[in-house]
Design an enzyme around this catalytic site. Structure first.
Site, PDB file in Angstrom:
ATOM      1  N   CYS A  91       0.825  -1.210   0.000  1.00 57.63           N
ATOM      2  CA  CYS A  91       0.000   0.000   0.000  1.00 57.63           C
ATOM      3  C   CYS A  91       0.860   1.261   0.000  1.00 57.63           C
ATOM      4  O   CYS A  91       1.498   1.539  -1.006  1.00 57.63           O
ATOM      5  CB  CYS A  91      -0.979  -0.050   1.155  1.00 57.63           C
ATOM      6  SG  CYS A  91      -2.538   0.675   0.700  1.00 57.63           S
ATOM      7  N   HIS A 134      -4.222  -5.298   0.484  1.00 62.60           N
ATOM      8  CA  HIS A 134      -3.769  -5.759   1.808  1.00 62.60           C
ATOM      9  C   HIS A 134      -3.865  -7.281   1.910  1.00 62.60           C
ATOM     10  O   HIS A 134      -4.938  -7.812   2.173  1.00 62.60           O
ATOM     11  CB  HIS A 134      -4.615  -5.089   2.897  1.00 62.60           C
ATOM     12  CG  HIS A 134      -4.202  -3.684   3.152  1.00 62.60           C
ATOM     13  ND1 HIS A 134      -3.683  -3.259   4.348  1.00 62.60           N
ATOM     14  CD2 HIS A 134      -4.186  -2.608   2.335  1.00 62.60           C
ATOM     15  CE1 HIS A 134      -3.381  -1.974   4.259  1.00 62.60           C
ATOM     16  NE2 HIS A 134      -3.681  -1.553   3.053  1.00 62.60           N
ATOM     17  N   GLU A 136      -3.070  -9.159   4.192  1.00 63.55           N
ATOM     18  CA  GLU A 136      -3.267  -9.652   5.558  1.00 63.55           C
ATOM     19  C   GLU A 136      -4.693  -9.466   6.070  1.00 63.55           C
ATOM     20  O   GLU A 136      -5.015  -9.933   7.159  1.00 63.55           O
ATOM     21  CB  GLU A 136      -2.306  -8.902   6.493  1.00 63.55           C
ATOM     22  CG  GLU A 136      -2.762  -7.512   6.941  1.00 63.55           C
ATOM     23  CD  GLU A 136      -2.852  -6.459   5.841  1.00 63.55           C
ATOM     24  OE1 GLU A 136      -2.390  -6.721   4.714  1.00 63.55           O
ATOM     25  OE2 GLU A 136      -3.392  -5.367   6.109  1.00 63.55           O
TER      26      GLU A 136
HETATM   27  N1  LIG Z   1      -3.357   1.825   3.243  1.00 61.75           N
HETATM   28  C1  LIG Z   1      -2.451   2.638   2.727  1.00 61.75           C
HETATM   29  O1  LIG Z   1      -1.255   2.480   2.885  1.00 61.75           O
HETATM   30  C2  LIG Z   1      -2.967   3.866   2.073  1.00 61.75           C
HETATM   31  C3  LIG Z   1      -1.912   4.649   1.338  1.00 61.75           C
HETATM   32  C4  LIG Z   1      -2.380   6.033   0.998  1.00 61.75           C
HETATM   33  N2  LIG Z   1      -2.461   6.838   2.162  1.00 61.75           N
HETATM   34  C5  LIG Z   1      -3.714   5.965   0.283  1.00 61.75           C
HETATM   35  O2  LIG Z   1      -4.711   6.305   0.870  1.00 61.75           O
HETATM   36  O3  LIG Z   1      -3.777   5.583  -0.838  1.00 61.75           O
END
Ligand SMILES: NC(=O)CC[C@H](N)C(=O)O
Ligand SMILES: C=C(O[C@@H]1C=C(C(=O)O)C=C[C@H]1O)C(=O)O
Length: 887
Positions: free
Chosen positions: A115, A227, A229
């Site tokens: 992410c 994600h 996880e």
């Molecule tokens: N879950 C994250 O790492 C989000 C990354 C970034 N802040 C976004 O909103 O895209």
């Protein structure tokens, strides 16, 4: 918070791979760590992206050189750069992450970006980040992947996303929304020639194709936008982690071999083929040593504490324990002035069947309404069985003994902890660095040295009962609480009474425990109290036989009360302004679409104002008025975590449906976050509610909190010990339907909760704590503290979300609302609710003729929320609590 670890027995150095996790203050980090530990058997260490040891030091008296990340990394086999709030292009948001991508040659090591970490990698190699048309938080997508690299042998991938921003590599599918031939999807672009796309998401039409994974074609860097996880990512998530690890190992091995050739070229010139095994045999080198050479040693020395530093730390630790130990000593042995002291060594307990006797009946027998009091009550169905299996089994009446019961207060603005005597006078006061460490130290001392003999099945024997405000929780995550307003009456941020006499109902088996931890002399009180209850049970069974008319029931008849009626009639609800509320909701959404938060639990404080009671009748004490209001509340908004608390200058009447956390004496814990709300209205059936609560919007809200709670519990209990036992089920309450999940954590090696009906009927030794070593570290308490403030009242990621909310809520303290209320049992267990659906009155010295009850309310704002819908939801929650306050 200062984490203080008990000294463990020395263990042999692990041969497991070592992975460094760079944490950007996300609320899911520990889930990733747990998944990595489980799926590849690695040891993962966490480092925050802004760790000050790596920064040049501006303090003049600390001349130490900053640590070098490159050197530090020598001790690891790979790195994971995790998710987080904000932008990959903002140095503050990614911190140390951005240095990973600059590593060269010998310093290089495999990295997985997740992410924000993925976005950071992409930006480092030429990509841009932009906001998406529709942010994706807590939504599950069917990801299209290439089946190659970290996706090899990956089947259909359903993955949870938490992002508002996306990576743009200037690909035709992004700029023109089309490719000339399917294979083009997997080709690098002119803008980012070294980045190979590995996966795309086409699930959201408005967003178009969103890049989901990349690999660097020359360096050992991989990244995923989703994600792996999350509890709602399918099993392919773990598969991807394993694939990444295999790729990383392959890279490491290749590098080790190429490096060792350089290293050993002289002595081996004679010819024998060079293999890892040979290296090991000839030089005793491990694979990692071979890679990192001597630098490892150097690094180990620089990260070790100097002797002086270690001594300083021990002294500091002992100093922190001094004040709480003193407080505990006064509680235990008195202060030769006003405090007598009671050692909880002995638990006196007597039991009887409860028949049809209610909590309220027993309260009235003991006249709790006359003075200060604490009642934690499980609302029941009409057959007096618990509203919900699993919650609402017990009710606890904590008797406050006038002139004797001690209390602990804590004020977050001055960091002062006070021990107060029976008259509410301050007996001892001091400033503490970490109030939760102080309370832990106190509780450790109050723990009975022997497991009490006799019936000990009640989850509460005695201990601290009260609340901690939202602001007391903020301290634990290093968010500075808002200041008190000048004219605001001062309310403690933590207030616990030390309850030594209690009456506990077990509603499941209809049993009452009368208990005292006040020493041998108090047996007489226990026997007297049980007699009174026994008599009342008998009387109640007579008056509730079918022949008796309701009016002849001395317990349950509701006497006409013209004074109370007049009071209620004078009430006026003062609600937050809808225009203002809705514009704040829009601001929340702006922060979300800008990538700073995934979900924000926005709240406000409403009021109900009455003419003061003594304006009606001087004789009616305000305590009794509160009790009457509380009884109306429990009847009209029956809830598993009802509570009545009259202490100091506070009146707290709660009808909370939500468990924050409970844990038994062996440290098995349970959290029950609620997220997703449908109001009962004419025409809205249970089927409609189920349909609404099954919508992606409501499920997303809930999922984010489930992952957040898992993260918090993983942080304490570790990989493999946290389970989601209920995922998003609809529960019905008096005026609302709610979506509820249950997350359990069981300490390693401990048996979980009751599994058989027999265990449920008579909680066995493992619930009584007999099997728990009384000195065992209490993971339940750690989880309780580490999860503050409750995630369902903050949103995720927690720290950044709380900072945003503080500003959007006008820097007003939430106070008791949004905090937690419950008990810490001397035997080591605990149970707390989230303070919502609660009315609070603070007595103040001003001579206003108004009685003001504050009722906080709010809801989780996500990208999909509508401002009007959020306002209506907030009003619905307010109404559920304020309705009994009106005639
Ligand atoms: N879950 C994250 O790492 C989000 C990354 C970034 N802040 C976004 O909103 O895209
Ligand atoms: C904020 C409140 O409730 C919280 C928000 C909920 C939601 O957004 O659906 C549900 C339960 C609580 O965690 C409140 O009751 O005031």
């Amino acid at each position: 918070m200062m984490a203080i670890k008990d000294e463990g027995t020395p263990v042999a150095p692990s041969t497991r791979p070592k992975i460094l996790y760079l944490d950007a203050y996300d609320s899911f980090s520990n889930n990733i760590i747990a998944q990595v530990e489980q799926s590849i058997g690695a040891d993962v260490s966490k480092l925050f992206i802004d760790d000050s040891r790596f920064r040049a030091n501006s303090e003049p008296d600390r001349a130490e050189e900053p640590l070098s990340l490159t050197e530090y990394l020598k001790d690891f086999d790979a790195v994971i750069a995790g998710p987080g709030p904000g932008w990959a292009t903002d140095e503050k948001d990614v911190g140390l992450m951005q240095d990973l991508w600059k590593l060269e040659r010998d310093d290089l090591l495999p990295v997985l970006g997740i992410c924000l970490g993925f976005q950071s990698m992409a930006v480092a190699f030429g990509a841009e980040t932009t906001t998406m048309i529709e942010p994706r938080h807590g939504v599950v997508s069917d990801i299209l992947h290439k089946g190659h690299s970290i996706f090899s042998n990956v089947d259909q991938l359903l993955a949870t996303q938490y992002h508002s921003l996306q990576v743009s590599i200037g690909h035709a599918i992004q700029t023109k929304r089309a490719v000339r031939y399917p294979g083009e999807l997997w080709e690098a672009t002119e803008l980012c020639p070294l980045l190979e796309p590995l996966a795309w998401d086409f699930d959201n039409k408005k967003n178009g194709a969103v890049l989901m994974a990349l690999r660097h074609t020359e360096k050992p860097f991989w990244g995923v936008q989703f994600h792996p996880e999350s509890i709602c990512t399918n099993k392919e998530g773990a598969n991807i982690i394993q694939n990444w690890w295999e790729s990383a190992m392959t890279w490491n091995t290749k590098r080790a071999l190429s490096q060792t050739v350089e290293l050993v070229v002289e002595p081996l010139a004679a010819g024998a083929p060079l293999t890892m095994d040979r290296l090991r045999d000839v030089w005793g080198l491990s694979y990692r040593d071979a890679v990192h050479g001597k630098k490892r040693k150097l690094n180990a020395i620089s990260s070790n504490k100097s002797f002086d530093e270690a001594v300083r730390e021990v002294v500091e630790f002992e100093k922190q324990r001094e004040a709480p130990r003193k407080i505990a000593n006064i509680i235990l042995y008195g202060d030769d002035k006003t405090v007598k002291g009671y050692e909880p060594e002995m638990l006196h307990c007597a039991t009887t069947g409860s028949g049809r006797l209610t909590v309220s009946n027993v309260c009235e027998i003991f006249e709790v309404q006359r003075s200060e009091a604490i009642v934690l009550e499980s609302g029941l169905q009409s057959d007096l069985l618990p509203l919900k299996v699993g919650t609402g089994r017990y009710s606890i009446i904590g008797l406050i003994i006038p002139g004797e019961t001690l209390r602990l207060h804590y004020y977050s603005d001055t960091k002062t902890i006070q021990l107060r005597g029976g008259e509410d006078e301050v007996v001892f006061e001091t400033v503490v660095q970490d109030v939760w460490f102080a309370i832990k130290t106190i509780m450790q001392r109050l723990k009975p040295r022997h497991t009490p003999s006799g019936p000990t099945f009640a989850p509460f024997w005695g201990g601290l009962v009260g609340f901690a405000s939202y602001e007391a929780g903020l301290e634990t995550i290093n968010v500075v609480p808002s200041e008190r307003l000048k004219d605001e009456p001062i309310v403690p941020d933590i207030c616990f009474a030390y309850v030594t006499r209690s009456i506990v109902f077990d509603h499941q088996v209809k049993k009452i425990y009368v208990q005292s931890i006040r020493g041998a002399d108090d047996r007489a009180w226990v026997m007297d109290a049980i007699d009174r209850i026994y008599d009342a049970v008998g009387q109640k069974s007579v008056v509730t036989t079918p022949s008796s008319s309701p009016a002849s029931n001395p317990f349950d008849s509701i006497p006409q009360n013209p004074i109370l009626d007049a009071y209620l009639r004078s009430g006026k609800a003062v609600l937050a302004d809808s225009f203002d509320y809705e514009s704040r909701v829009r601001e929340c959404q702006h922060f979300i679409s800008e990538g700073h938060s995934y979900e924000l639990c926005f709240t406000t404080q409403n009021r109900v104002e009455y003419r003061k009671m003594d304006a009606f009748d001087e004789d009616i004490m305000s305590g009794e008025l509160s009790w009457k209001l509380y009884n109306r509340l429990t009847k009209q908004n029956t809830a598993p975590f009802s509570a009545y608390m009259r202490l100091h200058n506070m009146h707290i009447l709660s009808s909370s449906p939500e468990r924050y956390i409970s844990w038994d004496r062996n440290g098995s814990a349970q959290c029950r976050p609620i997220k997703g709300t449908v109001q009962k209205r004419p025409g809205v059936t249970a089927v409609d509610a189920l349909a609404i609560l099954s919508s992606p919007k409501e499920r997303a809200e809930n999922l984010m909190i489930v992952d957040l709670v898992r993260h918090q519990l993983h942080g304490v209990y570790g990989a493999g010990n946290v389970h989601v036992s209920q995922l998003m089920e609809v529960e019905e309450y008096e005026t609302l339907w709610q979506l509820v999940s249950v997350i359990d954590a069981v300490p390693h090696g401990v048996r979980g909760k009751a599994r058989t009906p027999e265990e449920w009927e008579e909680p066995a030794d493992y619930i009584s704590g007999k099997k728990a070593s009384l000195n065992a570290s209490n993971q339940g308490y750690e989880a309780f503290v580490n999860s503050l403030p409750p995630g369902s009242m903050t949103g995720a990621p927690k720290k950044r979300s709380c900072e945003i909310l503080k500003e959007l809520e006008g820097n007003k303290r939430r106070g008791i609302y949004s905090g937690v209320l419950g008990y810490l049992d001397v035997g080591g267990g605990g149970d707390f609710s989230v303070v919502i659906r609660t009315a609070v009155k603070i007595e103040s010295d001003n001579d206003s003729d108004k009685d003001v009850w504050t009722i906080g309310a709010g809801g989780a704002v996500t990208a999909q929320s509508t401002p009007q819908g959020e306002y209506e939801e907030m009003v619905g929650k307010f109404n559920s609590t304020s309705r009994p306050f009106k005639l």
